[in-house]
Design an enzyme around this catalytic site. Sequence first.
Site, short mmCIF file in Angstrom:
data_model
loop_
_atom_site.label_atom_id
_atom_site.label_comp_id
_atom_site.label_asym_id
_atom_site.label_seq_id
_atom_site.Cartn_x
_atom_site.Cartn_y
_atom_site.Cartn_z
N TYR A 47 33.45 23.54 22.29
CA TYR A 47 34.35 22.67 23.03
C TYR A 47 33.59 21.42 23.41
O TYR A 47 32.47 21.49 23.92
CB TYR A 47 34.86 23.37 24.29
CG TYR A 47 35.75 22.51 25.17
CD1 TYR A 47 37.03 22.16 24.75
CD2 TYR A 47 35.31 22.06 26.41
CE1 TYR A 47 37.85 21.36 25.55
CE2 TYR A 47 36.13 21.28 27.22
CZ TYR A 47 37.40 20.93 26.79
OH TYR A 47 38.21 20.15 27.58
N ASP B 181 25.82 18.28 22.00
CA ASP B 181 26.64 18.26 23.20
C ASP B 181 26.00 19.20 24.21
O ASP B 181 26.15 20.42 24.13
CB ASP B 181 28.08 18.67 22.88
CG ASP B 181 28.95 18.66 24.14
OD1 ASP B 181 28.42 18.45 25.24
OD2 ASP B 181 30.17 18.88 24.00
N LYS C 192 28.28 17.71 33.82
CA LYS C 192 28.10 18.83 34.73
C LYS C 192 26.88 18.69 35.67
O LYS C 192 26.97 18.01 36.68
CB LYS C 192 28.12 20.12 33.93
CG LYS C 192 29.50 20.28 33.24
CD LYS C 192 29.80 21.63 32.68
CE LYS C 192 31.25 21.76 32.27
NZ LYS C 192 31.57 21.60 30.85
C1 LIG Z 1 32.62 20.81 30.09
C2 LIG Z 1 32.25 20.37 28.74
C3 LIG Z 1 32.72 19.17 28.19
C4 LIG Z 1 33.74 18.31 28.88
O1 LIG Z 1 33.31 17.82 30.09
P1 LIG Z 1 34.41 17.34 31.18
O2 LIG Z 1 33.58 16.81 32.28
O3 LIG Z 1 35.21 18.56 31.51
O4 LIG Z 1 35.24 16.31 30.51
C5 LIG Z 1 32.23 18.78 26.96
N1 LIG Z 1 31.35 19.53 26.28
C6 LIG Z 1 30.88 20.69 26.77
C7 LIG Z 1 29.88 21.47 26.00
C8 LIG Z 1 31.34 21.16 28.00
O5 LIG Z 1 30.91 22.35 28.46
#
Ligand SMILES: *Cc1c(COP(=O)(O)O)cnc(C)c1O
Length: 412
Positions: A128, A223, A251
Amino acid sequence: MPGGVNSPVRAFKNIGGNPIFFEKASGAYLYDADGNEYIDYIGSWGPMIMGHSHPKIVDAIKRQAELGTSYGAPTGIESDVASLIKKCVPSIEKIRMVNSGTEATMSSIRLARGYTNRDKIIKFDGCYHGHVDSLLIKAGSGVLTFGLPDSPGIPKDLAKHTLSCAFNNKEEFLKVFESVKDDLAAVIVEPIAGNMGFVPGDIDFLKLLREVTTANGSILIFDEVMSGFRVSLGGAQEVFGIVPDLTALGKVIGGGLPVGAFGGKQEIMDQLAPLGPIYQAGTLSGNPLAMAAGSALLNLIINENPYKGLESKAASLLSEMQNIMDSAGIPFSSSQIGGMFGFFFSETLPKNIDDVSKTDDDIFIKFLNACIGNGIYFAPSKYEAGFISTKHTDLEIEKTLTIIKKIINKGI
Ligand SMILES: *Cc1c(COP(=O)(O)O)cnc(C)c1O
């Protein structure tokens, strides 16, 4: 609000529950509006690595609020956060702050396409990367939880540029790569996936991505919105010793406030406006309140380097859970890296999303509901990871295990 929530997984619809409304949090604990207390193993999906309402972070936010919450102009504190990140993640030579992880991956993709002058992206099933149009193809997290692998609303003309293949599968990747390599802008991956449950990448698989993209002039994007500052100070790229071209963060770096960032090779980053032609901007980007929280948290974790301790705490929780499940004859497997962990109701650890989908739903849903009903707040979906903080002491681990033992002994 659709589903009563502002982000789908919070609805608990998939486990037959209702959204829980929280009122306060402290250390390892959450308190809901009905006065129930929970030991929190979600930690706001990552940022609460030093526990909720850490006094140093609260102070930093208060102090900055009195000086102003946003100027729409540069501040020294953005440079402080940038330096802290750069020191820990050396592949980031230049960085730009944004307001969410979604913005970070979205902007990384645009930058990779603009830099390479190519259109195609390869991602992996179950990873994701936020709710970006180009990346909501066979995505993970809530998309999997609610069985919506390819969201309506994304133009076919755009979706056709994103190819998704099986995580941790070198052969399948190479086949897809061969079919698009001439127009391949980027490969984006969660090197330690936390959105199909907790499924670390195999080092050989990740090394192959690095070799193939380098040879092809395509950008490798890690990511690390979730794994960054969660699994180690240098993220998954430090754990595996692999250097990506671009990294997306979020995060943890916001200390619980809305922040994202993307960065990497200077030569690529310098293509962003105003130095280069690739446009990206944000009214509240580098917002001083968020930077103050981020800087306070990053300084705390750099001083403490808590990752070994977090990992051994998670390991002791999970190995005791294994014993409990073994004696009840319930198939169970688990793993952990730094402050992230995962468990599955299956004999063997899943390697990709197909393996995760085959793990037992029925036991998961019963177990999760029982845990939440008894004050243990695990992620309400088998497609999410677990998170532990420095405020989870032996006492919290023991309490958790006592409750789990009780749940399992009652029969599930
Ligand atoms: C949480 C997350 C996102 C998206 O971040 P948001 O702040 O919710 O837009 C993208 N990539 C990864 C791996 C994530 O865990």
